[in-house]
Motif scaffolding. Structure first.
Motif, PDB file in Angstrom:
ATOM      1  N   PRO A 110     -20.226  -4.789  -4.567  1.00  0.00           N
ATOM      2  CA  PRO A 110     -19.773  -4.130  -5.797  1.00  0.00           C
ATOM      3  C   PRO A 110     -18.553  -3.229  -5.629  1.00  0.00           C
ATOM      4  CG  PRO A 110     -21.964  -3.329  -5.114  1.00  0.00           C
ATOM      5  CD  PRO A 110     -21.647  -4.512  -4.265  1.00  0.00           C
TER       6      PRO A 110
ATOM      7  N   CYS B 211     -15.390  -5.382  -5.173  1.00  0.00           N
ATOM      8  CA  CYS B 211     -15.128  -6.109  -6.416  1.00  0.00           C
ATOM      9  C   CYS B 211     -14.525  -5.191  -7.470  1.00  0.00           C
ATOM     10  CB  CYS B 211     -16.415  -6.730  -6.955  1.00  0.00           C
ATOM     11  SG  CYS B 211     -16.917  -8.231  -6.076  1.00  0.00           S
ATOM     12  N   LYS B 212     -14.988  -3.944  -7.506  1.00  0.00           N
ATOM     13  CA  LYS B 212     -14.475  -3.017  -8.529  1.00  0.00           C
ATOM     14  C   LYS B 212     -12.962  -2.829  -8.395  1.00  0.00           C
ATOM     15  CE  LYS B 212     -14.784   1.635 -10.485  1.00  0.00           C
ATOM     16  NZ  LYS B 212     -14.361   1.149 -11.804  1.00  0.00           N
TER      17      LYS B 212
ATOM     18  N   GLU C  88     -11.534  -5.795 -10.068  1.00  0.00           N
ATOM     19  CA  GLU C  88     -11.766  -5.747 -11.519  1.00  0.00           C
ATOM     20  C   GLU C  88     -10.808  -4.768 -12.210  1.00  0.00           C
ATOM     21  OE1 GLU C  88     -15.983  -4.864 -11.551  1.00  0.00           O
ATOM     22  OE2 GLU C  88     -16.345  -6.667 -10.357  1.00  0.00           O
TER      23      GLU C  88
ATOM     24  N   LEU D 246     -11.150 -13.525 -20.517  1.00  0.00           N
ATOM     25  CA  LEU D 246     -11.958 -14.693 -20.139  1.00  0.00           C
ATOM     26  C   LEU D 246     -11.949 -14.897 -18.617  1.00  0.00           C
ATOM     27  CD1 LEU D 246     -10.844 -17.085 -23.015  1.00  0.00           C
ATOM     28  CD2 LEU D 246     -13.172 -16.226 -22.650  1.00  0.00           C
TER      29      LEU D 246
ATOM     30  N   ARG E 293     -11.396 -12.466 -16.421  1.00  0.00           N
ATOM     31  CA  ARG E 293     -12.182 -11.335 -15.911  1.00  0.00           C
ATOM     32  C   ARG E 293     -13.671 -11.650 -15.974  1.00  0.00           C
ATOM     33  NH1 ARG E 293     -12.187  -5.586 -15.497  1.00  0.00           N
ATOM     34  NH2 ARG E 293     -14.132  -4.691 -16.271  1.00  0.00           N
ATOM     35  N   GLU E 294     -14.118 -12.220 -17.093  1.00  0.00           N
ATOM     36  CA  GLU E 294     -15.534 -12.590 -17.229  1.00  0.00           C
ATOM     37  C   GLU E 294     -15.943 -13.561 -16.113  1.00  0.00           C
ATOM     38  OE1 GLU E 294     -16.612 -14.418 -21.003  1.00  0.00           O
ATOM     39  OE2 GLU E 294     -18.396 -15.288 -20.072  1.00  0.00           O
TER      40      GLU E 294
ATOM     41  N   LEU F 205     -16.441 -11.715 -12.977  1.00  0.00           N
ATOM     42  CA  LEU F 205     -17.655 -10.884 -13.022  1.00  0.00           C
ATOM     43  C   LEU F 205     -18.946 -11.695 -12.951  1.00  0.00           C
ATOM     44  CD1 LEU F 205     -16.621  -8.364 -15.835  1.00  0.00           C
ATOM     45  CD2 LEU F 205     -17.173  -7.754 -13.473  1.00  0.00           C
ATOM     46  N   THR F 206     -18.944 -12.909 -13.482  1.00  0.00           N
ATOM     47  CA  THR F 206     -20.229 -13.592 -13.676  1.00  0.00           C
ATOM     48  C   THR F 206     -20.354 -14.950 -13.001  1.00  0.00           C
ATOM     49  OG1 THR F 206     -19.489 -14.724 -15.688  1.00  0.00           O
ATOM     50  CG2 THR F 206     -20.491 -12.558 -15.968  1.00  0.00           C
ATOM     51  N   HIS F 207     -19.247 -15.577 -12.608  1.00  0.00           N
ATOM     52  CA  HIS F 207     -19.328 -16.977 -12.205  1.00  0.00           C
ATOM     53  C   HIS F 207     -19.485 -17.110 -10.687  1.00  0.00           C
ATOM     54  CE1 HIS F 207     -17.815 -21.332 -13.012  1.00  0.00           C
ATOM     55  NE2 HIS F 207     -19.120 -21.240 -12.985  1.00  0.00           N
ATOM     56  N   GLY F 208     -20.741 -17.092 -10.205  1.00  0.00           N
ATOM     57  CA  GLY F 208     -21.017 -17.123  -8.767  1.00  0.00           C
ATOM     58  C   GLY F 208     -21.004 -18.526  -8.197  1.00  0.00           C
TER      59      GLY F 208
END
Lengths: 406, 406
Positions: free
Chosen positions: B167, B170-171, B174, B213, B215-216, B219-222
């Motif tokens: 995290p 990653c921040k 981000e 999109l 950024r999403e 954040l979410t696509h592992g």
């Protein structure tokens, strides 16, 4: 050495008696084991004199499904209790209260909901639940929004996702929903009378592409903490109250999977009614109620989710980028409809069926219901990426119903 | 009490001497600290007599960037060493060998690559690396495929993803890549002469939607284990050899982010050459080399990734669903191009710049390069969801170059 062992009723009473603030010290407690023994022991412990009671649920180190047994992690008890506690804080009143979690014994003690019925049975009985759409849309909107990057600090979300890694339970879903129904798998189970339908599933390339894309989302798209198994058998209900139970499949996945589970299971009941007497005036009335519930759940979910986003959105880019919210909600609807279809198909040809259909005693009636469920399920799966409005789901259900009669 | 403390050169030598099979017991070891002190200590320890040497890298408990300092987890040393070891097993010869990881001291001892240069400097010098496209496409294809659900047991992948939750690092991405450049953030840094360009970024709604999109997805696509910071400063190179270093940003994210990082950084060098003398015949020649490298990297990556999928795919649905592979590769290309654009934009107006452009001494030349980099970056971001072929990237670069001259 681990202290874990399956409890007997005497031990369950001893543990319950030690809980603070639940039973009087000298209460005479009665205990019944009411689980089906496939995954968990479930003890109902009551003080009849004081009219107080609790549920004590203990995970077993294996799963039994249709005679098969395989080892299954006890860690699912931790995941279930942690998910219940988190969901309860986000959606108060919509899950049972948790009084205690004991990791050594893989044990959760929670509120007794014996005054509720399992929603699947309620639907089979033809009961209407006018508050359900409101309750479940609140549950979905609040639990999904506040565990996603939209409503929770992105670094906290990553730590939460780590603690909800749930590979063993996810594998059950990956196999039974997103693979086995689309091949001639040993785990499949269907009436011989619909073998043609099963074979059609195994050979439908267009369908396989959509299922592969939905499977990929289940595997990779960590949007929010899901319940993970939100069918009508995981919901305790009365006309006034809704309680979501059994989140042992919880993990960070695509939001549409939870939404689609609810919609798909209402539609399974819709399909099951194909097996009832055509002349039954009640039948189409109840079906209209179910379809209204489906559109109502989506519409209320969408409104509540957007309201939370407007009030409590923590992601600056997601909050402010023009068109992003519309794009996001459209993708959620598409996912929900695709996953709803997958949930329907697997309940007809896969390992685990639903009582709505399986309890139809007349074989021809059951077959009609199964064929309709597959027709609706397949059409939702094939439709999913083209959906822009929930009305397209209703249209697809009507078309499938009409085609089934033709 | 933790044994952690920043090492001095004497201590570094002591630790190095204890390594088995590297130095002779009586070797006279020389040690130099060669890091920039912003994130890590980097000791170069050598036995000149035996011509053997190693690198000892120790994480510091803070990050310093442009005068600012903030605390940063030492766990990144574990992530870096575990990622290096895993990448080395998947892509042999393309990362430095790891000899030792010490969690208490947040310390990794690895192969010395002093005979290589940092690729960014090599490109600035105008060196050509004819083997690079082959090497980096192999690195990308093998590390991404074999850590994804396509090439690794899905349950093992989930456990691996859990151990690479990252995290804090990653921040940084981000914020600095997917947020700050698109608002008037304190962290931004740009020449006053291009304030108009920065303001245009802050007010471009179409761009914001695409960045939100992307950024999403971050954040979410592992999808797979990413290097997470694969710019040309994270690559040691010679004409014969490529070594990817510094994977401390590793986490499970969208594959296109790593691919796009490589492409975007080659294009930053392309843009930087806008600041060189127009009459320089070498200039357009080198640019053609860079653009060829970009298309070559994608084409070789695609071919190698598909070959691995055909030989070693473990996901039955993904392997067999008609049209799925084409769909998947198209989305990878789209993501790579979108992320490449994000990487370019942030290197001009965001906190961290690139030497390719910043080292241009003439202010007007630097400004031309910055404007071109932004023009290319924005056009790739806006293009990303419509891409079906890598040629569209080349066309976009040519169009941006032509428009910059107009």
């Amino acid at each position: 050495m681990s202290a874990y062992h399956p409890l007997n009723e005497t031990e369950a009473i001893e543990i319950a008696r030690k809980l603070e603030g639940v039973f009087q010290p000298d209460a005479k407690l009665a205990c019944r084991e009411i689980g089906d023994g496939n995954l968990n022991l479930v003890f109902h412990i009551a003080d009849p004199a004081a009219q107080s009671s609790i549920i004590l649920k203990q995970a077993l180190p294996y799963a039994k499904v249709v005679g098969e047994s395989w080892p299954l992690t006890l860690d699912r008890a931790r995941i279930e209790s942690e998910a219940l506690i988190l969901e309860g804080s986000l959606a108060p009143g919509l899950v049972p209260n948790v009084y205690l979690y004991d990791p050594e014994l893989a044990l959760t003690i929670m509120e007794d909901l014996s005054d509720h019925v399992i929603m699947r049975q309620g639907l089979i009985n033809g009961t209407r639940y006018p508050l359900f759409a409101g309750h479940i849309s609140t549950f979905l909107a609040r639990t999904l929004f506040f565990t996603s990057d939209l409503g929770r600090n992105q670094q906290e979300k990553k730590l939460l996702a780590r603690s909800f890694a749930n590979p063993e339970l996810c594998k059950i879903t990956e196999d039974l929903i997103f693979d086995d129904p689309y091949r001639d798998a040993d785990t499949n189970s269907f009436d011989e009378s619909i073998r043609d339908e099963a074979q059609a599933l195994w050979n439908d390339g267009e369908l396989h592409l959509e299922v592969a894309l939905l499977r990929e989302k289940f595997l990779t798209h960590g949007q929010a903490l899901l319940h993970g198994d939100l069918h009508t058998g995981s919901i305790f209900i009365t006309p006034e109250s809704t309680k979501v139970i059994d989140p042992e499949f919880a993990y960070f996945g695509p939001m549409g999977f939870d939404i689609g589970a609810v919609l798909g299971n209402l539609l399974l009941n819709y399909a099951a009614r194909e097996g009832l007497d055509d002349a039954d005036a009640e039948r189409e009335d109840y079906r209209a109620y179910l379809l209204n519930s489906v559109t109502d759940i989506w519409s209320q979910f969408e409104a509540k989710f957007l309201a939370l986003w407007n009030e409590s959105g923590v992601d600056r880019m997601a909050n402010s980028a023009p068109g992003y919210k519309e794009n996001y909600m459209r993708r959620l609807l598409q996912d929900a409809i695709g996953f709803a279809g997958c949930k329907m198909v697997r309940r007809v040809v896969g390992l685990a069926h639903v009582a709505d259909i399986d309890k139809l005693e007349d074989a021809a009636a059951r077959e009609r219901a199964q064929r309709l469920a597959l027709r609706i399920g397949k059409s939702l799966i094939k439709l999913n990426r083209r959906v822009v409005s929930i009305d397209q789901l209703t249209d697809a259900v009507h078309s499938a119903s009409a085609a089934a009669k033709a």
